[in-house]
Design an enzyme around this catalytic site. Structure first.
Site, short mmCIF file in Angstrom:
data_model
loop_
_atom_site.label_atom_id
_atom_site.label_comp_id
_atom_site.label_asym_id
_atom_site.label_seq_id
_atom_site.Cartn_x
_atom_site.Cartn_y
_atom_site.Cartn_z
CG ASP A 138 15.93 37.33 -13.39
OD1 ASP A 138 15.80 37.11 -14.61
OD2 ASP A 138 15.00 37.74 -12.67
CB CYS A 152 -0.88 0.05 1.26
SG CYS A 152 -1.95 -1.38 1.49
#
Length: 497
Positions: A447, A42
């Site tokens: 940037d 599971c």
């Protein structure tokens, strides 16, 4: 430096037990719980009553569970969990191998092809995967084929023979045996069980849900993809991001829609053998296998970033479906606006891209491959001479294999190769590392938008000082970039109206 692999989570029994007993979905995909009494495996968040601790054992992959003789749970469907975040956060050979297996390389090229891409022998790759994942490349690929088969069985009306070969099985018998072994049901029984609750399918398309780990903030993710989309190749239509896909056996169109608990996905493929790789590339582009809790916890430790994280947790890094395509687009976007970059890219697409049909939208072309772009006349490019040289040099290196960008790339080596090309500086290289190669620690301190956001927040705004401050954000600096960019009122930060 690439992140160092931590101790595998499945070896920490106490932590795994706590996750299972609390049904913590954050750990789905990190490990799998196998129940010794029922012989079922599971996901940690399985809704059934947790088994006794003495009956639990833990495995790092579904393939390892299957090899040990466990069957997939019919309630929690562990084969449909998000992938382990480790394979996107690391650059070692095991992580690169897992990214390639997820992309279907073993099915197309075999284990020797996988090993050749990584620069190792097949025996070395087998040994490394067995040591960390409890299963070799063939078993891992088999588990993926089983998942693809289940998806086709449950979401399409295709005859089972077509499902088998589309999922990558070499024979109907192998397909039937594998489905029975993994899911404890025959293919026809899987289809019957699924028919009750499956939504009506669009003719000629495969409709599915792409799971992710919560939380997920979609505005900058889909906003960035839509705002920078190349006309003809990408579009935002009726609340969905749509784009064309170049695939090994043909081409396709992906339609991706943000939903609160999953990403809606509609795929139209010219060859169903491309289904696995199409899903893999969509998940990669949307960064759906990320662990947002780990990322946000690290960034939240910085008091100046904490309010941004708390306001919109779970930001992802918008990536690409094709690393080579993005490298070309990064060059076209150097020192120009987003609109200008889209215009330059659209011209290349019309001139050199393969035309396609899109019966439900406005997509017209595949983005041209490096081989096609290698034939272009630089004089026809409306770019400065230096930019033309940068583009043609990049395309030549990609076309002849001198430069290889993709899921198998060594991030540091790719950076070094890119920096050797004319016209490539730190901004372009880090943008490619972040969005094309998937390095979660890529960083853009030069940037302009980053520097403005940093200054407004009270962070250092000079590249050197900002880089020094960002050392505390590692190995998740690419996600910090997304949080900082999102402070600006730019189209990339908002879902289109």
């Amino acid at each position: 430096m690439a992140p160092v692999a931590p101790a595998p989570m499945h070896t920490d029994t106490e932590r795994c037990v706590r996750a299972v007993q609390s049904k913590d979905a954050r750990f789905d995909g990190w490990f799998f719980t196998a129940v010794l009494t029922t012989r079922i495996y599971c996901r940690p968040s399985c809704p059934v009553v947790p088994p006794k601790v003495e009956n639990m054992t833990f495995y790092p992959s579904a393939a390892a569970c299957q090899q040990a003789g466990f069957r997939a749970c019919k309630r929690c469907r562990p084969d449909t969990t998000p992938g382990s975040p480790e394979w996107n956060a690391r650059a070692d050979s095991v992580a690169r191998a897992m990214r390639l297996i997820r992309d279907g390389v073993v099915d197309r090229e075999g284990v020797p092809g996988l090993a050749a891409r990584l620069g190792y022998s097949a025996r070395q790759i087998e040994r490394q995967l067995l040591a960390e994942l409890g299963a070799g490349p063939l078993a891992l690929a088999r588990a993926q084929r089983a998942q693809t088969a289940r998806l086709l069985i449950e979401t399409t009306p295709l005859p089972m023979a077509e499902v088998a070969f589309a999922a990558g099985f070499s024979s109907i018998r192998t397909f039937n045996d594998t489905v029975r072994e993994v899911f404890a049901l025959a293919p026809s029984e899987l289809r019957t069980r699924a028919a009750r609750g499956v939504a009506r399918q669009t003719p000629g398309a495969i409709t599915l849900r792409l799971p992710f780990r919560a939380p997920l903030t979609p505005d900058n993710l889909f906003g960035h993809l839509a705002a920078t989309g190349v006309p003809g190749v990408e579009e935002w239509r009726d609340g969905s991001f749509r784009r064309t896909l170049s695939l090994p056996y043909g081409h396709g169109i992906a339609e991706l829609t943000p939903q609160p608990e999953h990403i809606g996905c509609v795929l139209r493929l010219t060859d169903l053998r491309d289904l696995t790789i199409a899903i893999s590339r969509c998940r990669w582009m949307l960064d759906l296998d990320a662990d947002p809790v780990a990322v946000d916890d690290r960034l939240r430790a910085d008091p100046l970033l904490a309010p941004l994280v708390d306001k919109a947790p779970g930001r992802r890094v918008p990536r690409t479906v094709d690393a080579e395509e993005f490298a070309v687009r990064a060059v076209l976007g150097q020192q120009v606006s987003t609109a200008a970059a889209r215009t330059h890219a659209a011209r290349l697409v019309v001139a050199h891209g393969q035309a396609i049909d899109d019966p439900t939208g406005g997509l017209t072309h595949l983005f041209p491959t490096p081989d096609r772009l290698a034939e272009l006349d630089p004089q026809n490019l409306a770019l400065p001479r230096s930019r033309r040289t940068t583009l043609t040099t990049l395309v030549a290196a990609l076309a002849d294999g001198t430069l290889r960008l993709g899921l198998d790339s060594d991030w540091d080596r790719a950076r070094a190769q890119l920096m050797e090309l004319p016209g490539f500086g730190p901004w372009t290289v880090e943008a490619i590392a972040m969005r094309a190669l998937g390095d979660p620690d890529a960083f853009l301190p030069t940037d302009l938008g980053m520097r403005r956001a940093a200054q407004n927040l009270g962070l250092p705004s000079t590249p050197a000082a900002l880089t020094a401050r960002a050392a505390a954000w590692r190995p998740w600096r690419a996600y910090a970039v997304q949080y900082l960019w999102a402070t600006e009122a730019h189209a990339i930060n908002h879902l289109p109206a």
